[in-house]
Structures are given as C-alpha cells and as structure tokens.
Design a protein around this motif. Sequence first.
Motif, short mmCIF file in Angstrom:
data_model
loop_
_atom_site.label_atom_id
_atom_site.label_comp_id
_atom_site.label_asym_id
_atom_site.label_seq_id
_atom_site.Cartn_x
_atom_site.Cartn_y
_atom_site.Cartn_z
N PHE A 1 -13.55 -4.07 9.63
CA PHE A 1 -13.86 -5.50 9.64
C PHE A 1 -12.88 -6.37 10.43
CE2 PHE A 1 -15.25 -3.74 5.46
CZ PHE A 1 -16.61 -3.76 5.73
N ARG B 1 -19.00 -0.68 6.82
CA ARG B 1 -19.75 -1.72 7.53
C ARG B 1 -21.19 -1.81 7.03
NH1 ARG B 1 -17.52 0.31 13.37
NH2 ARG B 1 -15.55 -0.86 13.39
N GLU C 1 -10.35 -8.91 11.26
CA GLU C 1 -9.76 -10.01 10.51
C GLU C 1 -10.58 -10.39 9.28
OE1 GLU C 1 -6.80 -11.84 11.07
OE2 GLU C 1 -6.42 -10.04 12.27
N ASP C 2 -11.79 -9.86 9.17
CA ASP C 2 -12.64 -10.20 8.02
C ASP C 2 -12.34 -9.29 6.84
OD1 ASP C 2 -14.02 -12.35 9.18
OD2 ASP C 2 -15.35 -10.96 10.24
N MET C 3 -11.07 -9.23 6.48
CA MET C 3 -10.63 -8.49 5.30
C MET C 3 -9.37 -9.17 4.80
SD MET C 3 -7.64 -6.56 6.15
CE MET C 3 -7.68 -5.00 5.30
N ARG D 1 -15.08 -16.18 -0.24
CA ARG D 1 -15.14 -15.80 1.17
C ARG D 1 -16.41 -15.03 1.53
NH1 ARG D 1 -9.96 -16.24 -0.31
NH2 ARG D 1 -8.35 -16.69 1.27
N CYS E 1 -19.53 -10.52 4.26
CA CYS E 1 -18.85 -10.66 5.55
C CYS E 1 -17.64 -9.74 5.72
CB CYS E 1 -18.39 -12.10 5.75
SG CYS E 1 -19.72 -13.31 5.73
N GLY E 2 -17.14 -9.18 4.64
CA GLY E 2 -15.95 -8.36 4.73
C GLY E 2 -15.52 -7.89 3.35
N TYR F 1 -16.97 -12.03 0.49
CA TYR F 1 -16.50 -10.66 0.67
C TYR F 1 -16.93 -9.82 -0.53
CZ TYR F 1 -13.14 -11.96 4.40
OH TYR F 1 -12.54 -12.38 5.56
N GLN G 1 -9.54 -2.56 7.60
CA GLN G 1 -9.16 -3.28 8.82
C GLN G 1 -9.93 -2.74 10.02
OE1 GLN G 1 -5.25 -2.59 10.63
NE2 GLN G 1 -4.94 -4.82 10.63
#
Length: 250
Positions: A53, A21, A55-57, A133, A30-31, A135, A50
Amino acid sequence: MSAERFPDLSRLERHIVEWLRRTVNDAKACGCVLGLSGGIDSAVVSVLCQRAFGEDMLTVIMPCHSTPDDEADAARMVELFRFPSIRVDLSAIYDTVSNSLSQYLGTHSPELALANIKPRLRMITLYSLAQSRNYLVCGTGNKVELTVGYFTKYGDAGVDLLPIGDLLKGDVRRLARYLGIPAQIIDKPPSAGLWSGQTDEGEMGVTYEELDSFILSGKGSEKVRAFVNEANARSEHKRKVPPVCDTTGL
C-alpha cells in the motif's frame, strides 16, 4: 522443516502482497493499520503492508508499561523502513481501567485478566484509527499462535485480516531475513509483552521449533503433542464467531 515449505521467498512475498491488495480492495478500503510491537511478526507484516500500500498504511507503537527495548526496536523499524507511524501511550488508560476493576476480579487467573486489558486497549486504538481512515486492521498472528490459541480474544485477535496466519514461526523468521529486518529483532525471544520478563516459549512451556515441527508433520514428543491438542481444544471458541441460540420451531 519449515524451510522446505517456501523455497522461493520472493514468490511468497508477492503472493501475500497481492492478497493484501485484493482483500483490502474487496472491502472497499484504502489501506491497513497495524500495531508495531518491536517483535518479528509485526515487523514482517509492516514491511508487507508497506509493499502492498505504500503510504496508505499506518504503524502504531502503543506502549503500555512496555519494556524500553521493545519500543526501541519498533522505532528502529520505523526509521529503517520509513513507515508512516504514530505513537499512542496506553499506560495511563490501562492504569485507570485496571485500578477500577482489580477489586472486583474473581480468583481464576486475575493477573492474566488484567494483563489482557493491554491487547484489548490496543484493539480499540487500532479500530478507531482504521475507521477514521477507511483502513482495515491488519493482524500479525502466525499459524502456531492461531493453532494453540496463543492470542487474546478481542485483543490481538480482533482484526480484519491475517496475512501471515498460515506461516509457521520458522517461515516468518526466514521471510524476515529475506525482507531485511534487523537480526536483533529476528533473534530476540518472542514475547507478547504482557508483563516484565514474559516470553511466549516460557509461558507455553514448549519451543516454537517443536510446535512448527508438530503442526507441520504431526510428529513430536508426547509433551508437545499433549500441549498442542489440549491448547487447540481449549481455545476453539477463540477461532469461531459467537454461537447463536437457535429458536427455530419454538
């Protein structure tokens, strides 16, 4: 021997999750996105991402003339943990690139040169998905692989962060059991999936147990000692940024 390193696996899990994080947040991302191969390392990293994050993965299954069992194990992880996931088949792209290059390759390890196209195509795929995304690309390499250079430069080593890069293989197995990863994935022979029947230990000629012990204690057979020292020296360039020619004073 690795069991003594992290007696509190819940603490190890929290430490890695918090590190993920913090690292992603520091990058203003964001992920994370990562490849899900069906092996133990990517399974462990997927669960940790998971938990960091939600759902941000994104896990990405990327068959490239892969064994059906590996893809089935990856799909089993998605079903069991309900990861956000997509499948991108790279087989046709690999065929196009390898067929175009084959006639021009030299005589030094041409088969390995072609096999290494696979992890490099996966790297391109992951970075495209990550950039779209906001990410980061999360790697799945462990301490043994990093030490002996058992990874593809600008392939599976082409990542933004390595959450299990300080864990020996035995550490990863213990953490996998703690996280509830299926025994079938934990116990199967580790493989980079570069060609049919390929296994890590078969290719290296030493076991992960021997490598764990030597890296942790410096003790082992002469065969293991020679392998680690030679492999580490030979792969040093993989662990460094490209050198820049210094023209100061010209």
